[in-house]
Design a protein around this motif. Sequence first.
Motif, PDB file in Angstrom:
ATOM      1  N   ARG A   1      36.615  45.652  37.339  1.00 50.54           N
ATOM      2  CA  ARG A   1      36.287  45.646  39.112  1.00 50.54           C
ATOM      3  C   ARG A   1      36.702  44.151  38.880  1.00 50.54           C
ATOM      4  O   ARG A   1      37.999  44.904  40.179  1.00 50.54           O
ATOM      5  N   TRP A   2      37.456  43.515  38.791  1.00 49.92           N
ATOM      6  CA  TRP A   2      38.571  42.611  39.381  1.00 49.92           C
ATOM      7  C   TRP A   2      40.040  42.684  39.152  1.00 49.92           C
ATOM      8  O   TRP A   2      41.207  42.944  40.069  1.00 49.92           O
TER       9      TRP A   2
ATOM     10  N   VAL B   1      33.484  43.869  34.644  1.00 51.83           N
ATOM     11  CA  VAL B   1      33.951  42.847  35.415  1.00 51.83           C
ATOM     12  C   VAL B   1      34.998  42.475  35.518  1.00 51.83           C
ATOM     13  O   VAL B   1      35.639  42.285  36.124  1.00 51.83           O
ATOM     14  N   ARG B   2      35.565  42.859  34.205  1.00 51.60           N
ATOM     15  CA  ARG B   2      37.727  42.726  34.035  1.00 51.60           C
ATOM     16  C   ARG B   2      37.959  43.916  35.250  1.00 51.60           C
ATOM     17  O   ARG B   2      39.056  43.923  35.650  1.00 51.60           O
TER      18      ARG B   2
ATOM     19  N   THR C   1      48.754  38.477  43.868  1.00 47.41           N
ATOM     20  CA  THR C   1      47.957  39.259  43.090  1.00 47.41           C
ATOM     21  C   THR C   1      48.844  39.948  41.492  1.00 47.41           C
ATOM     22  O   THR C   1      47.942  40.609  40.861  1.00 47.41           O
TER      23      THR C   1
ATOM     24  N   THR D   1      40.313  45.537  42.116  1.00 45.80           N
ATOM     25  CA  THR D   1      40.478  44.666  43.474  1.00 45.80           C
ATOM     26  C   THR D   1      41.552  44.296  43.436  1.00 45.80           C
ATOM     27  O   THR D   1      42.847  43.842  44.353  1.00 45.80           O
ATOM     28  N   LEU D   2      42.412  43.502  42.761  1.00 48.45           N
ATOM     29  CA  LEU D   2      43.313  43.318  42.592  1.00 48.45           C
ATOM     30  C   LEU D   2      44.580  44.368  42.934  1.00 48.45           C
ATOM     31  O   LEU D   2      45.540  43.993  43.713  1.00 48.45           O
TER      32      LEU D   2
ATOM     33  N   GLY E   1      47.745  37.442  39.025  1.00 52.11           N
ATOM     34  CA  GLY E   1      46.717  38.159  38.442  1.00 52.11           C
ATOM     35  C   GLY E   1      46.121  39.572  37.587  1.00 52.11           C
ATOM     36  O   GLY E   1      45.487  39.496  36.478  1.00 52.11           O
TER      37      GLY E   1
END
Length: 200
Positions: free
Chosen positions: A11-12, A8-9, A168, A15-16, A171
Amino acid sequence: MTTSAPSVRARWLKTLHQWHWVSAAVSLVTMLLFSITGFTLNHAADIEGSPQVTQRQAQVPAALLHDLPTGPAPLPPALQAWLDSTWQIATAGREAEFSEDEVYLSLPRPGGDAWLRISLPDGQAEYERTDRGWISYFNDLHKGRNTGAAWRWFIDIFAIACVLFSATGVGILYLHDKNRPMAWPVLGLGLLLPALLALL
């Protein structure tokens, strides 16, 4: 099957990073321009300009001065065409002031100013254009002064791209904070310093 925390990390983070570089690419040149003009605006009194003034005169054909509006309105199309062919002045969409004695049209633009006056009923036209140079031109683009709707839309899109770039970035800092312990103190300093200066 449940998705693991590392995936999950990742993937984030992917994306960021994608949104970060896209927003950076969109806003890079304009951000550089706005940074330079921010400096020139801050030191406007120290940067001397030498405005160049151009003055012209001509006789408007009498046939173009019939049936003029009585209040604020655009110039008649035939008069617009004559001004374009005579002095290369684009007057479409600009409202002029009409009175018994004269027609007056203000023509402000980035980096300069201009005006047009037509004396009635003799039709003597005067045109004056002031050019304050490239620094003034880019300063006016920075402020959105006399730039028109297209540039205002562009500034809005640029502002959104900068917000995405900054958000971003935060993030990405959050996902990398274990490897960069000084990230949050530096970010806090970037918030605290302008706030203190504004208060003081």
